[in-house]
Design an enzyme around this catalytic site. Structure first.
Site, PDB file in Angstrom:
ATOM      1  N   LYS A 117      -4.563   1.431   6.552  1.00  0.00           N
ATOM      2  CA  LYS A 117      -5.488   0.580   5.796  1.00  0.00           C
ATOM      3  C   LYS A 117      -6.953   0.875   6.127  1.00  0.00           C
ATOM      4  O   LYS A 117      -7.801   0.876   5.232  1.00  0.00           O
ATOM      5  CB  LYS A 117      -5.172  -0.894   6.032  1.00  0.00           C
ATOM      6  CG  LYS A 117      -3.869  -1.361   5.374  1.00  0.00           C
ATOM      7  CD  LYS A 117      -3.821  -2.876   5.373  1.00  0.00           C
ATOM      8  CE  LYS A 117      -2.413  -3.427   5.354  1.00  0.00           C
ATOM      9  NZ  LYS A 117      -1.602  -3.086   4.205  1.00  0.00           N
ATOM     10  N   GLU A 201     -11.428  -8.223   7.392  1.00  0.00           N
ATOM     11  CA  GLU A 201     -12.188  -8.161   6.145  1.00  0.00           C
ATOM     12  C   GLU A 201     -12.348  -9.567   5.580  1.00  0.00           C
ATOM     13  O   GLU A 201     -11.716 -10.523   6.040  1.00  0.00           O
ATOM     14  CB  GLU A 201     -11.518  -7.216   5.125  1.00  0.00           C
ATOM     15  CG  GLU A 201     -10.159  -7.680   4.661  1.00  0.00           C
ATOM     16  CD  GLU A 201      -9.429  -6.653   3.785  1.00  0.00           C
ATOM     17  OE1 GLU A 201      -9.791  -5.460   3.778  1.00  0.00           O
ATOM     18  OE2 GLU A 201      -8.477  -7.065   3.102  1.00  0.00           O
ATOM     19  N   GLU A 289      -5.301  -1.488  -0.735  1.00  0.00           N
ATOM     20  CA  GLU A 289      -4.659  -0.384  -0.022  1.00  0.00           C
ATOM     21  C   GLU A 289      -3.918   0.461  -1.045  1.00  0.00           C
ATOM     22  O   GLU A 289      -3.726   0.050  -2.187  1.00  0.00           O
ATOM     23  CB  GLU A 289      -3.648  -0.918   1.010  1.00  0.00           C
ATOM     24  CG  GLU A 289      -2.509  -1.699   0.378  1.00  0.00           C
ATOM     25  CD  GLU A 289      -1.306  -1.878   1.297  1.00  0.00           C
ATOM     26  OE1 GLU A 289      -1.208  -1.170   2.304  1.00  0.00           O
ATOM     27  OE2 GLU A 289      -0.452  -2.717   0.989  1.00  0.00           O
ATOM     28  N   ASN A 291      -0.266   2.347  -1.404  1.00  0.00           N
ATOM     29  CA  ASN A 291       1.045   2.559  -0.811  1.00  0.00           C
ATOM     30  C   ASN A 291       1.568   3.912  -1.264  1.00  0.00           C
ATOM     31  O   ASN A 291       1.767   4.139  -2.448  1.00  0.00           O
ATOM     32  CB  ASN A 291       2.007   1.439  -1.216  1.00  0.00           C
ATOM     33  CG  ASN A 291       1.613   0.122  -0.559  1.00  0.00           C
ATOM     34  OD1 ASN A 291       1.113   0.104   0.565  1.00  0.00           O
ATOM     35  ND2 ASN A 291       1.810  -0.987  -1.254  1.00  0.00           N
ATOM     36  N   PHE A 349      11.707 -21.852   4.656  1.00  0.00           N
ATOM     37  CA  PHE A 349      11.980 -20.443   4.353  1.00  0.00           C
ATOM     38  C   PHE A 349      12.362 -19.640   5.588  1.00  0.00           C
ATOM     39  O   PHE A 349      12.068 -18.452   5.681  1.00  0.00           O
ATOM     40  CB  PHE A 349      10.784 -19.793   3.653  1.00  0.00           C
ATOM     41  CG  PHE A 349      10.462 -20.432   2.338  1.00  0.00           C
ATOM     42  CD1 PHE A 349      11.082 -20.016   1.176  1.00  0.00           C
ATOM     43  CD2 PHE A 349       9.558 -21.488   2.266  1.00  0.00           C
ATOM     44  CE1 PHE A 349      10.799 -20.608  -0.037  1.00  0.00           C
ATOM     45  CE2 PHE A 349       9.269 -22.093   1.053  1.00  0.00           C
ATOM     46  CZ  PHE A 349       9.891 -21.654  -0.100  1.00  0.00           C
TER      47      PHE A 349
END
Ligand code: ADP
Ligand code: ADP
Ligand code: MG
Length: 670
Positions: A117, A201, A289, A291, A349
């Site tokens: 990244k 960031e 980014e 991938n 979750f």
């Protein structure tokens, strides 16, 4: 070159996905597997399989030498890395090149620059792509992280440079969160990626995540295959994706597509790749980014373009030229993907593991302009292990319009039967009927803002309650017909001969009157409406497929004492069918009260106790972190739900925990 045998350096659904296309292309396949995956679907699908080590990925799927040895042993001339694992590992691509084995992915330089990244942000900036404001400096201490966060300005995103899958990432709104976020992101990055480099960031609030699929060959041709929107995320991890995006204007699509192609060309990209952006309300977009691999959600792009991305990757790796130009790429209809996770939506979750006692996805088919596709890596009877990611399937639908694709998804979810483990189907089913999702009014904070207290079954509107009642009466009627054939005594039960039923649902009683019935149909009056049901349903089937007042519907059912547990869309209820007399008696029964566990910290999932922060005698405050339990590569912080004094700590760091193990006992002042 021609590729003759592909080794898939991955597991689960993506390994199965790659094998499928390789087979269609007449290419032989080799699976690799760990101890836990001995009986996996990908192993049985491949032509050959090689055991590569113990269950933890760090002892099998992540070991380059073991993959190389498996290639040598089987004579594989190419490797598809899937996603995750070694897919963005430049050392792996180098090792393959040295061994003269084709890597079905981009060149080493592109992986090095884009797989990271920090490096990719710097590169994108140079290529005039808009990046998220922030800093590309490495954060080496919590103090430095706090200082940088202040320079960038809160809120900030603390990120692992090697991150993926939403892991190793924390938002911070103040110094305390920045310090804690730095520590958590770093340890998660270390355990998930073996690389703990962290940067900071700006956190863009309420953006949409929109990404561009690119395809480039070794001859300098590069095109983009429209976009996917992945704004429906939980903890920065995608849950539902769609293509195209309901938000982009044609002009923004073109701008994003052209910038993505420019970026890909700048790194001499080849193979399939994805350029991810966040997009604000004014269609400003910022590079996140790239991938350098096949993306989890690639099926939605395949569905709207008709292009098999795995086939393209294989052809590109073999040196073929792309067969289409930008102008050939057309968007056809709408596609939605739901990621089906082994996790418990009712318990925050948390990951769920165990044996799949049943697993029956909806049938894959193309019918009447609607496509149902289910990419999966599991089967009924298989085991979901704690070692890997909890994603077990990707259910996709494709239809001419977004509305139709969503409706098809809702129906498909209604037919998807999974038992033995907890899963997120009820949650995704609830999403599918959310008005903001339906209108496309979404952002990456959608789930966090719409489900702030977690998820629970939806409250039932009267019509749904009546439909549940009608279905239960239908089922009960079927049971009674069966019983009356096999037992003489049953035939004289009072409610057999009467058309009156009392349905007990959600704690109240509803009168129901059977108006007519036959073997496959039943008409019933309840809540002042008539429900006409038609179905071939028979005893023992966990799915009721049929028609309710002329509309096709699906209900999941399991028999319970004197009734049925029924699930449909975001609703679930236990429904009991009683005679008038039984209902009268039932009203006199006392409700059982659940035992009080509020003075216990119970382990919510199977996993390992990573650390414990309290000892007996400690006074804790609401929200205070008590311990960290690691499961499925996620570190879960368990916090105090109220102020209390710690009475007992029953486990120590390193202990393995089962669900509901009592980790801490408290004394609570009244
Ligand atoms: P994408 O960026 O493609 O949308 P994600 O980043 O959400 O996908 O997910 C990719 C992640 O999936 C990897 O970083 C890894 O953690 C995880 N993963 C890797 N291999 C598998 C697999 N075989 N099955 C499920 N998950 C996997
Ligand atoms: P990963 O490699 O895990 O996919 P990404 O950098 O692509 O990491 O981020 C994943 C998700 O996290 C994004 O889709 C977005 O929702 C959120 N995210 C990442 N960075 C930011 C940011 N700076 N501001 C707001 N959201 C962000
Ligand atoms: Mg990403």
């Amino acid at each position: 070159m021609t590729i003759q045998k592909i080794l898939i350096a991955n597991r689960g659904e993506i390994a199965c996905r790659v094998i499928k296309t390789a087979k269609l292309m007449g290419i032989k396949t080799v699976a690799v597997y760990s101890d836990a995956d001995k009986n996996s679907l990908h192993v049985s699908m491949a032509d050959e399989a090689v055991h590569i080590g113990a269950s933890p990925a760090s002892e099998s799927y992540l070991i380059i030498d073991k993959i190389l040895a498996a290639c040598e042993q089987t004579g594989a001339d190419a490797v598809h890395p899937g996603y995750g694992f070694l897919s963005e590992n430049a050392a792996f691509a180098k090792a393959l090149a040295k061994a003269n084995i084709a890597f079905i992915g981009p060149n080493i330089e592109a992986i090095e620059v884009m797989g990271d990244k920090i490096a990719s942000k710097l590169f994108a900036e140079q290529a005039n792509v808009d990046i998220v404001p922030g800093n590309t400096e490495l954060m080496l201490s919590a103090e430095q992280a706090v200082k940088t966060a202040n320079q960038v300005g809160y809120p900030v995103m603390i990120k692992a440079s090697a991150g993926g899958g939403g892991k190793g990432m924390r938002v911070a709104y103040n110094d305390a969160e920045a310090a804690q976020g730095f520590a958590l992101a770093r340890s998660e990055a270390k355990s998930s990626f073996g690389d703990d480099r962290i940067f900071i960031e700006k956190f863009i609030e309420d953006p949409r995540h929109i990404e561009i699929q690119v395809l480039a060959d070794k001859h300098g041709n590069c095109i983009y295959l429209a976009e996917r929107e992945c704004s429906i995320q939980r903890r920065n991890q995608k849950v539902v994706e769609e293509a195209p995006s309901s938000f982009l204007t044609e002009a923004t699509r073109k701008k994003m597509g052209e910038q993505s192609v420019a970026l890909a060309k700048a790194v001499n990209y080849e193979s399939a790749g994805t350029v991810e952006f966040i997009v604000d309300k004014n269609q400003n977009f910022y590079f996140l980014e790239m991938n350098t691999r096949l993306q989890v959600e690639h099926p939605v792009t395949e569905l709207i373009t008709g292009i098999d991305l795995v086939e393209q990757m294989i052809n590109i790796a073999a040196g073929d030229e792309l067969k289409f130009k930008q102008a050939d790429i057309k968007i056809d209809g709408w596609a939605i993907e739901s990621r089906i996770y082994a996790e418990d939506p009712f318990r925050n979750f948390l990951p769920s593991t165990g044996r799949l006692t049943s697993y029956a996805p909806p049938k894959e088919q193309v019918n009447d302009g609607i496509t149902i596709r289910n990419d999966t890596g599991v089967y009924a009877g298989g085991e979901i292990a704690i070692y890997y990611d909890p994603m077990i399937a990707k259910l996709c639908t494709h239809a001419p319009t977004r509305t139709a694709a969503i409706a098809a998804m809702a129906d498909a979810l209604d037919q998807f039967i999974i038992s033995g483990i907890s899963h997120n189907i009820p949650f995704v089913a609830s999403l599918m009927q959310h008005p903001d999702w339906l209108s496309g009014d979404i952002s990456t904070s959608f789930i966090a803002t719409q489900y702030p207290d977690g998820f629970d079954w939806a409250d039932m509107p009267i019509d749904i309650e009546a439909q549940f009642s009608a279905i239960a009466v239908f089922l009960d009627h079927k049971f009674n017909r069966r019983k009356s054939h096999i037992s003489v005594s049953n035939r004289h039960k009072i409610y057999q001969t009467s058309d009156q039923r009392v349905v007990k649902i959600n704690g109240h009683y509803i009168d129901a009157q059977i108006e007519s019935s036959a073997d496959t149909s039943l008409s019933i009056r309840c809540q002042e409406q008539t429900y006409s049901l038609i179905s071939e349903w028979d005893l023992g089937n966990p799915l009721w497929v049929g028609n309710v007042n002329g509309t096709a519907k699906y209900f999941k059912i399991s028999p319970i004492l004197n009734g049925f547990e029924i699930e449909h869309k975001a609703y679930k209820a236990s429904v009991h069918i009683l005679s008038k007399r039984e209902a009268e008696l039932d009203r006199l029964m006392l409700e059982k009260v659940a035992p009080d566990t509020s003075n216990l910290l119970l382990c919510p999932m199977p996993g390992m106790l990573n650390s414990i922060n309290v000892i007996a005698g400690d006074v804790v405050d609401i929200g205070q972190a008590l311990c960290v339990v690691e499961a499925m590569k996620m570190e879960n912080i368990l916090v105090a739900e109220k102020a209390a004094t710690v009475k007992l700590v029953n486990f120590k760091a390193g202990d393995n925990l089962k669900i509901d193990d009592v980790i801490v006992e408290f004394e609570i002042a009244d």
